[in-house]
Design a protein around this motif. Structure first.
Motif, PDB file in Angstrom:
ATOM      1  N   ASP A  36     -48.610   4.293 -47.618  1.00  0.00           N
ATOM      2  CA  ASP A  36     -47.355   3.982 -47.700  1.00  0.00           C
ATOM      3  C   ASP A  36     -46.501   5.008 -48.361  1.00  0.00           C
ATOM      4  N   LEU A  37     -46.999   5.631 -49.382  1.00  0.00           N
ATOM      5  CA  LEU A  37     -46.372   6.844 -50.113  1.00  0.00           C
ATOM      6  C   LEU A  37     -46.428   7.896 -49.415  1.00  0.00           C
ATOM      7  N   LEU A  38     -47.430   8.206 -48.410  1.00  0.00           N
ATOM      8  CA  LEU A  38     -47.548   9.436 -47.931  1.00  0.00           C
ATOM      9  C   LEU A  38     -46.410   9.320 -46.624  1.00  0.00           C
ATOM     10  N   GLU A  39     -46.354   8.170 -46.129  1.00  0.00           N
ATOM     11  CA  GLU A  39     -45.546   7.795 -44.889  1.00  0.00           C
ATOM     12  C   GLU A  39     -44.021   7.962 -45.293  1.00  0.00           C
ATOM     13  N   LYS A  40     -43.472   7.327 -46.583  1.00  0.00           N
ATOM     14  CA  LYS A  40     -42.260   7.427 -47.127  1.00  0.00           C
ATOM     15  C   LYS A  40     -42.000   8.600 -47.366  1.00  0.00           C
ATOM     16  N   THR A  41     -42.801   9.528 -47.881  1.00  0.00           N
ATOM     17  CA  THR A  41     -42.329  11.135 -47.895  1.00  0.00           C
ATOM     18  C   THR A  41     -42.189  11.652 -46.710  1.00  0.00           C
ATOM     19  N   ALA A  42     -42.910  11.435 -45.638  1.00  0.00           N
ATOM     20  CA  ALA A  42     -42.704  12.095 -44.410  1.00  0.00           C
ATOM     21  C   ALA A  42     -41.455  11.665 -43.712  1.00  0.00           C
ATOM     22  N   MET A  43     -40.900  10.282 -44.074  1.00  0.00           N
ATOM     23  CA  MET A  43     -39.819   9.839 -43.351  1.00  0.00           C
ATOM     24  C   MET A  43     -38.496  10.686 -44.295  1.00  0.00           C
ATOM     25  N   VAL A  44     -38.673  10.734 -45.471  1.00  0.00           N
ATOM     26  CA  VAL A  44     -37.507  11.400 -46.099  1.00  0.00           C
ATOM     27  C   VAL A  44     -37.250  12.838 -45.845  1.00  0.00           C
ATOM     28  N   LEU A  45     -38.474  13.544 -45.830  1.00  0.00           N
ATOM     29  CA  LEU A  45     -38.454  14.901 -45.649  1.00  0.00           C
ATOM     30  C   LEU A  45     -38.220  15.540 -44.118  1.00  0.00           C
ATOM     31  N   PHE A  46     -38.559  14.701 -43.236  1.00  0.00           N
ATOM     32  CA  PHE A  46     -38.514  15.300 -41.906  1.00  0.00           C
ATOM     33  C   PHE A  46     -37.631  14.431 -40.857  1.00  0.00           C
ATOM     34  N   MET A  47     -36.598  13.775 -41.740  1.00  0.00           N
ATOM     35  CA  MET A  47     -35.601  13.005 -40.482  1.00  0.00           C
ATOM     36  C   MET A  47     -34.822  14.010 -39.839  1.00  0.00           C
ATOM     37  N   ASN A  48     -34.692  15.336 -40.361  1.00  0.00           N
ATOM     38  CA  ASN A  48     -33.676  16.482 -39.999  1.00  0.00           C
ATOM     39  C   ASN A  48     -34.578  17.480 -39.417  1.00  0.00           C
ATOM     40  N   GLY A  49     -35.787  17.095 -39.168  1.00  0.00           N
ATOM     41  CA  GLY A  49     -36.720  18.108 -38.543  1.00  0.00           C
ATOM     42  C   GLY A  49     -37.568  19.005 -39.746  1.00  0.00           C
ATOM     43  N   GLY A  50     -38.010  20.139 -39.313  1.00  0.00           N
ATOM     44  CA  GLY A  50     -38.680  20.952 -40.121  1.00  0.00           C
ATOM     45  C   GLY A  50     -40.480  20.879 -39.860  1.00  0.00           C
ATOM     46  N   ASN A  51     -41.366  21.359 -40.473  1.00  0.00           N
ATOM     47  CA  ASN A  51     -42.701  21.303 -40.244  1.00  0.00           C
ATOM     48  C   ASN A  51     -43.303  21.125 -41.625  1.00  0.00           C
ATOM     49  N   VAL A  52     -44.664  20.483 -40.977  1.00  0.00           N
ATOM     50  CA  VAL A  52     -45.501  20.359 -42.141  1.00  0.00           C
ATOM     51  C   VAL A  52     -46.816  20.919 -41.949  1.00  0.00           C
ATOM     52  N   VAL A  53     -47.247  21.737 -43.210  1.00  0.00           N
ATOM     53  CA  VAL A  53     -48.383  22.962 -43.003  1.00  0.00           C
ATOM     54  C   VAL A  53     -49.669  21.884 -43.474  1.00  0.00           C
ATOM     55  N   SER A  57     -52.060  10.278 -41.302  1.00  0.00           N
ATOM     56  CA  SER A  57     -50.949   9.239 -41.589  1.00  0.00           C
ATOM     57  C   SER A  57     -49.724  10.099 -41.978  1.00  0.00           C
ATOM     58  N   LEU A  58     -49.504  10.924 -42.860  1.00  0.00           N
ATOM     59  CA  LEU A  58     -48.388  11.687 -43.175  1.00  0.00           C
ATOM     60  C   LEU A  58     -47.892  12.521 -42.043  1.00  0.00           C
ATOM     61  N   ILE A  59     -48.762  13.205 -41.335  1.00  0.00           N
ATOM     62  CA  ILE A  59     -48.497  13.981 -40.397  1.00  0.00           C
ATOM     63  C   ILE A  59     -47.886  13.241 -38.985  1.00  0.00           C
ATOM     64  N   ARG A  60     -48.311  12.279 -38.605  1.00  0.00           N
ATOM     65  CA  ARG A  60     -47.991  11.438 -37.631  1.00  0.00           C
ATOM     66  C   ARG A  60     -46.626  10.967 -37.825  1.00  0.00           C
ATOM     67  N   VAL A  61     -46.362  10.265 -39.078  1.00  0.00           N
ATOM     68  CA  VAL A  61     -44.984   9.786 -39.447  1.00  0.00           C
ATOM     69  C   VAL A  61     -44.017  10.859 -39.321  1.00  0.00           C
ATOM     70  N   ALA A  62     -44.454  12.200 -39.687  1.00  0.00           N
ATOM     71  CA  ALA A  62     -43.594  13.513 -39.990  1.00  0.00           C
ATOM     72  C   ALA A  62     -43.187  13.661 -38.489  1.00  0.00           C
ATOM     73  N   GLU A  63     -44.070  13.496 -37.661  1.00  0.00           N
ATOM     74  CA  GLU A  63     -43.689  13.828 -36.178  1.00  0.00           C
ATOM     75  C   GLU A  63     -43.014  12.894 -35.656  1.00  0.00           C
ATOM     76  N   ALA A  64     -43.025  11.454 -35.924  1.00  0.00           N
ATOM     77  CA  ALA A  64     -42.327  10.556 -35.319  1.00  0.00           C
ATOM     78  C   ALA A  64     -40.619  10.773 -35.952  1.00  0.00           C
ATOM     79  N   ALA A  65     -40.660  11.206 -37.263  1.00  0.00           N
ATOM     80  CA  ALA A  65     -39.434  11.190 -37.778  1.00  0.00           C
ATOM     81  C   ALA A  65     -38.547  12.422 -37.204  1.00  0.00           C
ATOM     82  N   GLY A  66     -39.499  13.271 -36.279  1.00  0.00           N
ATOM     83  CA  GLY A  66     -38.649  14.509 -35.963  1.00  0.00           C
ATOM     84  C   GLY A  66     -39.123  15.944 -36.511  1.00  0.00           C
ATOM     85  N   GLY A  67     -40.349  15.948 -37.177  1.00  0.00           N
ATOM     86  CA  GLY A  67     -40.690  17.150 -37.490  1.00  0.00           C
ATOM     87  C   GLY A  67     -41.884  17.705 -36.906  1.00  0.00           C
ATOM     88  N   THR A  68     -42.735  18.823 -37.192  1.00  0.00           N
ATOM     89  CA  THR A  68     -43.860  19.255 -36.299  1.00  0.00           C
ATOM     90  C   THR A  68     -44.800  19.544 -37.516  1.00  0.00           C
TER      91      THR A  68
END
Length: 397
Positions: free
Chosen positions: A128-145, A153-164
């Motif tokens: 849940d904490l991984l996913e919440k982090t992804a939601m906050v950081l990637f709502m306006n795009g950006g990428n996760v390395v 888990s974090l990666i899939r939510v980052a992509e759903a929020a608009g990140g890569t």
């Protein structure tokens, strides 16, 4: 290839905030009719990257009865006696919110970790904490390395929020390629994610290398270190990145009560980070609101039960050694593990392998990465591991 991806604006509008969370559970939500940030190939298997996919059962909504459920990295020995006693004694308070009690747990965690309460954020499990982090950081795009393969888990939510996702293959020794990960950071990078020990490989990146990497890279972008399995190491706490908090580094460390504590179904986890970072995360969540009153007490009891933790660690290691020896006898190679699961290559297409093992009432996971098909098996009880090796002998030998 068939791609199933939700629209970010609709996702935020409708409040489907944990779409990637189901990916942390074996096959839950893996449906061709579900709206997940998930790519499926023609065979209905999950494509994570060009080099990493997971084989999925044909019928994702059926959960067969298993004699050995070894597909979710669950600790078969928990919850601990002290956690169970605390759970029973507090169950009658389940009609109450656990605000005061949650603060008591946070104080206990802060003392254990050597930080202040302001550096602790609670959640119903670390996913849940991984996913919440992804939601906050990637709502306006950006990428996760991150590494490839990695816990998704974090990666899939980052992509759903608009990140890569910028995946960086693991090194030949299965450790994180820290040099390549650092070079992959660009102006659009919002986060570096490291799971150590890594899931699904069970392998570890050396502490000294990782400390230097996190200290250096966190000056550019935040670094999230997922330490869910660190408790299975005899000297696990000495391998943590938590010391970087006192140095003012922008790192986030996640831990969970689901693994070494054996409380996966009770849903308690926490993150440790700088107060400013946690304040940003908590703009979209009330942190521990999702943790039940009895679970808070169970977590406090679990932290005091050092005898259970030592026993759980010992039994896990014994089962892992038994599987090593069994695989050696059957002529299989395997990747040495630092966790409660392990991987080894299989000479059978993963989907067929899953079906044959399930027919024998043994649940495992199957992946394809590094150009090979792999089995990932969780460590259960010794009885369950003997069922696993017996089934494996019938299927592959």
């Amino acid at each position: 290839m068939e791609t199933r991806k939700i629209n970010r604006r609709n996702w935020i509008k409708t409040g489907v905030l944990t779409a990637g969370g189901v990916l942390a559970a074996p096959y839950l939500g893996f449906s061709k009719n579900s709206e997940l940030p998930l790519q499926l190939d023609a065979n209905g298997d999950a494509i994570y990257s060009p080099f990493f996919k997971e084989y999925l059962p044909k019928n994702l909504r059926e959960f067969p009865v298993l004699a050995a459920k070894l597909n979710a990295n669950e600790n078969p020995y928990g919850p601990s006696p002290m956690a169970l006693e605390a759970l029973k004694n507090s169950a009658a308070g389940g009609n109450r919110y656990a605000w005061k009690e949650l603060f008591q747990l946070m104080d206990k965690i802060a003392e254990f970790e050597g930080v202040e309460r302001k550096n602790v954020m609670m959640g119903p499990g670390s996913s849940d904490l991984l996913e919440k982090t992804a939601m906050v950081l990637f709502m306006n795009g950006g990428n996760v390395v991150s590494a490839d393969p990695a816990y998704m888990s974090l990666i899939r939510v980052a992509e759903a929020a608009g990140g890569t996702w910028k995946p960086v293959p693991l090194k030949d020794d299965w450790s994180h390629d820290l040099d390549a990960m650092e070079k992959a950071i660009d102006d659009d990078t919002k986060l570096v994610y490291i799971c150590n020990p890594n899931n699904p490989t069970g392998t570890i990146t050396q502490h000294e290398d990782l400390v230097g990497f996190c200290a250096r890279v966190s000056e550019k972008v935040p670094v999230f270190i997922d330490e869910a399995y660190l408790g299975f190491l005899d000297d696990g706490m000495k391998k943590s990145m938590v010391s970087l908090i006192s140095e003012g580094k922008d790192v986030i460390i996640a831990r969970t009560f689901s693994k070494i504590h054996g409380m996966a179904g009770l849903r308690v986890g926490y993150a440790i980070a700088q107060e400013e970072r946690l304040n940003k995360l908590q703009k979209i969540t009330r942190a521990g609101m999702g943790i039940s009153y009895p679970s808070v007490f169970a977590a406090m009891g679990a932290m005091d039960d050092s005898k259970f933790l030592d026993s759980s660690r010992k039994l896990n290691a014994e089962c892992r050694e038994y599987v090593y020896q069994s695989l050696d006898q059957m002529g299989f190679e395997y990747v040495p593990s630092y966790t409660s699961f392990m991987i080894f290559p299989i000479e059978m297409e993963g989907k067929v392998f899953l079906e044959k093992m399930t027919d024998l009432k043994v649940g495992v996971r199957a992946f394809n990465f590094m150009g090979k098909d792999w089995c990932r098996v969780s460590m259960g009880t010794m009885e369950e591991m003997k069922l696993f090796t017996q089934a494996l002998g019938k299927v592959l030998v």
